[in-house]
Design a protein around this motif. Structure first.
Motif, PDB file in Angstrom:
ATOM      1  N   LEU A  33     -54.272 -30.014 -16.910  1.00  0.00           N
ATOM      2  CA  LEU A  33     -55.124 -30.617 -15.890  1.00  0.00           C
ATOM      3  C   LEU A  33     -54.445 -31.826 -15.260  1.00  0.00           C
ATOM      4  N   HIS A  34     -54.897 -32.187 -14.053  1.00  0.00           N
ATOM      5  CA  HIS A  34     -54.370 -33.377 -13.397  1.00  0.00           C
ATOM      6  C   HIS A  34     -54.631 -34.639 -14.221  1.00  0.00           C
ATOM      7  N   SER A  35     -55.637 -34.589 -15.053  1.00  0.00           N
ATOM      8  CA  SER A  35     -55.972 -35.732 -15.911  1.00  0.00           C
ATOM      9  C   SER A  35     -54.936 -35.976 -16.996  1.00  0.00           C
ATOM     10  N   GLY A  36     -54.047 -34.993 -17.225  1.00  0.00           N
ATOM     11  CA  GLY A  36     -53.047 -35.102 -18.279  1.00  0.00           C
ATOM     12  C   GLY A  36     -53.431 -34.372 -19.542  1.00  0.00           C
ATOM     13  N   GLU A  37     -54.620 -33.765 -19.542  1.00  0.00           N
ATOM     14  CA  GLU A  37     -55.070 -33.004 -20.702  1.00  0.00           C
ATOM     15  C   GLU A  37     -54.521 -31.583 -20.647  1.00  0.00           C
ATOM     16  N   VAL A  38     -54.087 -31.085 -21.800  1.00  0.00           N
ATOM     17  CA  VAL A  38     -53.660 -29.696 -21.914  1.00  0.00           C
ATOM     18  C   VAL A  38     -54.638 -28.965 -22.818  1.00  0.00           C
ATOM     19  N   GLN A  39     -54.952 -27.719 -22.462  1.00  0.00           N
ATOM     20  CA  GLN A  39     -55.865 -26.894 -23.236  1.00  0.00           C
ATOM     21  C   GLN A  39     -55.190 -25.557 -23.521  1.00  0.00           C
ATOM     22  N   VAL A  40     -55.304 -25.083 -24.757  1.00  0.00           N
ATOM     23  CA  VAL A  40     -54.687 -23.825 -25.170  1.00  0.00           C
ATOM     24  C   VAL A  40     -55.790 -22.869 -25.620  1.00  0.00           C
ATOM     25  N   TYR A  41     -55.816 -21.661 -25.027  1.00  0.00           N
ATOM     26  CA  TYR A  41     -56.842 -20.662 -25.309  1.00  0.00           C
ATOM     27  C   TYR A  41     -56.228 -19.393 -25.868  1.00  0.00           C
ATOM     28  N   ASP A  42     -56.947 -18.756 -26.781  1.00  0.00           N
ATOM     29  CA  ASP A  42     -56.578 -17.434 -27.270  1.00  0.00           C
ATOM     30  C   ASP A  42     -57.011 -16.416 -26.220  1.00  0.00           C
ATOM     31  N   LEU A  43     -56.057 -15.643 -25.702  1.00  0.00           N
ATOM     32  CA  LEU A  43     -56.367 -14.703 -24.630  1.00  0.00           C
ATOM     33  C   LEU A  43     -57.281 -13.567 -25.083  1.00  0.00           C
ATOM     34  N   LYS A  44     -57.142 -13.158 -26.328  1.00  0.00           N
ATOM     35  CA  LYS A  44     -57.938 -12.028 -26.814  1.00  0.00           C
ATOM     36  C   LYS A  44     -59.403 -12.392 -27.007  1.00  0.00           C
ATOM     37  N   THR A  45     -59.645 -13.638 -27.454  1.00  0.00           N
ATOM     38  CA  THR A  45     -61.013 -14.043 -27.786  1.00  0.00           C
ATOM     39  C   THR A  45     -61.631 -14.992 -26.780  1.00  0.00           C
ATOM     40  N   ASN A  46     -60.790 -15.519 -25.864  1.00  0.00           N
ATOM     41  CA  ASN A  46     -61.259 -16.513 -24.895  1.00  0.00           C
ATOM     42  C   ASN A  46     -61.822 -17.748 -25.604  1.00  0.00           C
ATOM     43  N   LYS A  47     -61.189 -18.135 -26.705  1.00  0.00           N
ATOM     44  CA  LYS A  47     -61.610 -19.309 -27.465  1.00  0.00           C
ATOM     45  C   LYS A  47     -60.604 -20.444 -27.304  1.00  0.00           C
ATOM     46  N   LEU A  48     -61.124 -21.669 -27.147  1.00  0.00           N
ATOM     47  CA  LEU A  48     -60.263 -22.843 -27.086  1.00  0.00           C
ATOM     48  C   LEU A  48     -59.672 -23.098 -28.466  1.00  0.00           C
ATOM     49  N   LEU A  49     -58.352 -23.132 -28.553  1.00  0.00           N
ATOM     50  CA  LEU A  49     -57.673 -23.369 -29.826  1.00  0.00           C
ATOM     51  C   LEU A  49     -57.395 -24.845 -30.044  1.00  0.00           C
ATOM     52  N   ARG A  50     -56.879 -25.508 -29.011  1.00  0.00           N
ATOM     53  CA  ARG A  50     -56.522 -26.923 -29.119  1.00  0.00           C
ATOM     54  C   ARG A  50     -56.559 -27.577 -27.748  1.00  0.00           C
ATOM     55  N   SER A  51     -56.762 -28.887 -27.750  1.00  0.00           N
ATOM     56  CA  SER A  51     -56.686 -29.650 -26.509  1.00  0.00           C
ATOM     57  C   SER A  51     -56.313 -31.093 -26.835  1.00  0.00           C
ATOM     58  N   ALA A  52     -55.616 -31.720 -25.913  1.00  0.00           N
ATOM     59  CA  ALA A  52     -55.238 -33.122 -26.091  1.00  0.00           C
ATOM     60  C   ALA A  52     -54.709 -33.651 -24.767  1.00  0.00           C
ATOM     61  N   VAL A  53     -54.806 -34.948 -24.562  1.00  0.00           N
ATOM     62  CA  VAL A  53     -54.173 -35.596 -23.415  1.00  0.00           C
ATOM     63  C   VAL A  53     -52.722 -35.850 -23.800  1.00  0.00           C
ATOM     64  N   VAL A  54     -51.783 -35.261 -23.061  1.00  0.00           N
ATOM     65  CA  VAL A  54     -50.371 -35.329 -23.454  1.00  0.00           C
ATOM     66  C   VAL A  54     -49.496 -36.085 -22.463  1.00  0.00           C
ATOM     67  N   ILE A  55     -49.962 -36.234 -21.219  1.00  0.00           N
ATOM     68  CA  ILE A  55     -49.210 -37.008 -20.225  1.00  0.00           C
ATOM     69  C   ILE A  55     -50.181 -37.868 -19.424  1.00  0.00           C
ATOM     70  N   ALA A  56     -49.635 -38.791 -18.659  1.00  0.00           N
ATOM     71  CA  ALA A  56     -50.469 -39.618 -17.790  1.00  0.00           C
ATOM     72  C   ALA A  56     -51.051 -38.765 -16.673  1.00  0.00           C
ATOM     73  N   ALA A  57     -52.138 -39.219 -16.100  1.00  0.00           N
ATOM     74  CA  ALA A  57     -52.779 -38.483 -15.002  1.00  0.00           C
ATOM     75  C   ALA A  57     -51.825 -38.362 -13.818  1.00  0.00           C
ATOM     76  N   THR A  58     -51.925 -37.249 -13.092  1.00  0.00           N
ATOM     77  CA  THR A  58     -51.103 -36.989 -11.911  1.00  0.00           C
ATOM     78  C   THR A  58     -51.993 -36.946 -10.681  1.00  0.00           C
ATOM     79  N   ASP A  59     -51.644 -37.709  -9.671  1.00  0.00           N
ATOM     80  CA  ASP A  59     -52.397 -37.701  -8.416  1.00  0.00           C
ATOM     81  C   ASP A  59     -52.263 -36.330  -7.759  1.00  0.00           C
ATOM     82  N   LYS A  60     -53.355 -35.785  -7.279  1.00  0.00           N
ATOM     83  CA  LYS A  60     -53.322 -34.469  -6.646  1.00  0.00           C
ATOM     84  C   LYS A  60     -52.459 -34.456  -5.392  1.00  0.00           C
TER      85      LYS A  60
END
Length: 399
Positions: A313-340
């Motif tokens: 996301l532009h906010s710097g958050e990354v989200q990882v989903y399992d494609l088979k189950t459509n379940k969120l596995l992990r998320s965290a803010v990993v970089i600074a926000a990026t201006d659109k």
């Protein structure tokens, strides 16, 4: 008898000890959390011809020179070659990692180097790979360029051009398991460069199945070899290998939004639009289900294994989903926000173990462990990293 029995027991004990030791070593091996031994990351630069080949397991970086800067980069399905597409300069190059997949192990074929093959198609843009075949759509004249990896190192080799009787347009294509190609065509019913139809051709460019569905504009596509999906403003265009065509409707709340990007991972399709987010596309049931309903997505990628959807996301958050189950596995803010409005945004790719994000302003690649996103490090590359691709094989096995 006793002596034989003694040695038999001794051998059994030794074997048990060795097996036990191996199991213990497997459990505590400090290398386990590292990236796969035969994975590489290929990075091009925005302003220079520098191309960086990263060994993320060791941190080593090999720098080579491309013909031009600002190249889009992709990976062949085999994993051995990275492909650089210089759209504005009418050139396609192939870079050989030397990593050859043999299923249960990986061979190293020489040192990393440029392959001999090139293409000089007009405005090469859309990339696809099917097995060991490279496929490029040339926007400048609507042709395809194809080549087999066995020809990549032939001196003076050029990609083979397929003319399908197309007009120039911003097009796309894919290849089915039966050897046929689904390719866009422009009939002029919509203004601009986007095509309106898809037809199916053979390797000689001859039409096998004509278009039966007219859209109001097509962009983005993916295939699992049996069916191809094309993003369209009128719905998701489904083209079967036997030529059958139909549309899957977008969700009711989309309004004028539509999927301009279609992704695929191990038979699972994902549609993405910055206006609405990322959605699973159930082809069999003509159903579209949200994964991330958000207007803040900066990057949306299927990981190298084809099992996970990774969203930055532009906010710097990354989200990882399992494609088979459509379940969120992990998320965290990993970089600074990026201006659109930022011109050169961070770019994302991922393996099943790690995320890789370009840092265009610092000349670095950020490497983040998916299972523990607090574990991250930077790898210095060229001054202004532009695009990146994961290449190689998710394996630690040698010959």
């Amino acid at each position: 008898m006793n002596k034989r029995f003694y040695f038999s027991v001794l051998a059994g004990v030794c074997l048990a000890v060795l097996v036990s030791a191996c199991k213990q070593n497997d459990n505590v091996d400090p290398q386990d959390a590292l990236e796969f031994k035969h994975i590489r990351v290929l990075v091009t630069d925005e302003k220079t011809t520098d191309v960086s080949l990263i060994n993320p397991r060791t941190g080593e970086v090999l720098v080579q020179q491309a013909r031009f800067p600002m190249a889009a980069t992709y990976a062949m399905q085999s994993g051995r070659y990275g492909i650089l597409v210089h759209r504005a300069d009418n050139l396609v190059q192939a870079f050989d990692t030397g990593l050859e997949n043999h299923g249960d192990h990986v061979d190293v074929k020489g040192t990393p180097k440029w392959a001999a093959i090139t293409s000089d198609g007009k405005l090469p843009t859309h990339f696809k790979s099917k097995g060991n075949e490279l496929i490029i759509f040339n926007d400048g004249d609507g042709t395809l360029d194809i080549a087999q990896e066995t020809d990549f190192h032939n001196v003076g080799a050029k990609m083979t051009r397929i003319s399908a009787g197309n007009a120039a347009h911003h097009g796309a294509m894919t290849k089915f398991d039966n050897g046929l190609y689904a390719i866009t065509e422009k009939d002029g019913s919509v203004a601009g460069t986007l095509p309106e139809r898809v037809k199916v051709i053979d390797a000689g460019g001859k039409q096998v199945y004509a278009s039966t569905v007219q859209t109001k504009g097509i962009h983005g596509n993916a295939s699992d070899g049996k069916v191809a999906l094309f993003g369209s403003s009128g719905g998701i265009l489904v083209v079967d290998a036997n030529g059958r065509q139909r549309l899957i409707a977008h969700p009711a709340d989309f309004g004028t939004a539509w999927f301009g990007t279609i992704l695929e991972g191990n038979g699972v399709f994902v549609g993405y639009t910055a206006a609405m987010g990322a959605y699973l596309i159930d082809v069999a049931n003509s159903k579209v289900t949200p994964v991330v309903a958000s207007k803040d997505i900066m990057q949306c990628k299927v990981d190298y294994s084809g099992n996970q959807l990774v969203v930055l996301l532009h906010s710097g958050e990354v989200q990882v989903y399992d494609l088979k189950t459509n379940k969120l596995l992990r998320s965290a803010v990993v970089i600074a926000a990026t201006d659109k409005a930022e011109t050169q945004k961070p770019q994302l790719e991922a393996t099943s173990k790690y995320l890789y994000i370009t840092q265009p302003k610092t000349g670095q690649i950020l490497q983040i462990e998916t299972a523990n996103m607090a574990n991250k490090k930077t790898i210095k590359v060229s001054a202004t990293p532009y695009r990146l691709s994961v290449v190689g094989v998710e394996s630690n096995a040698d010959h």
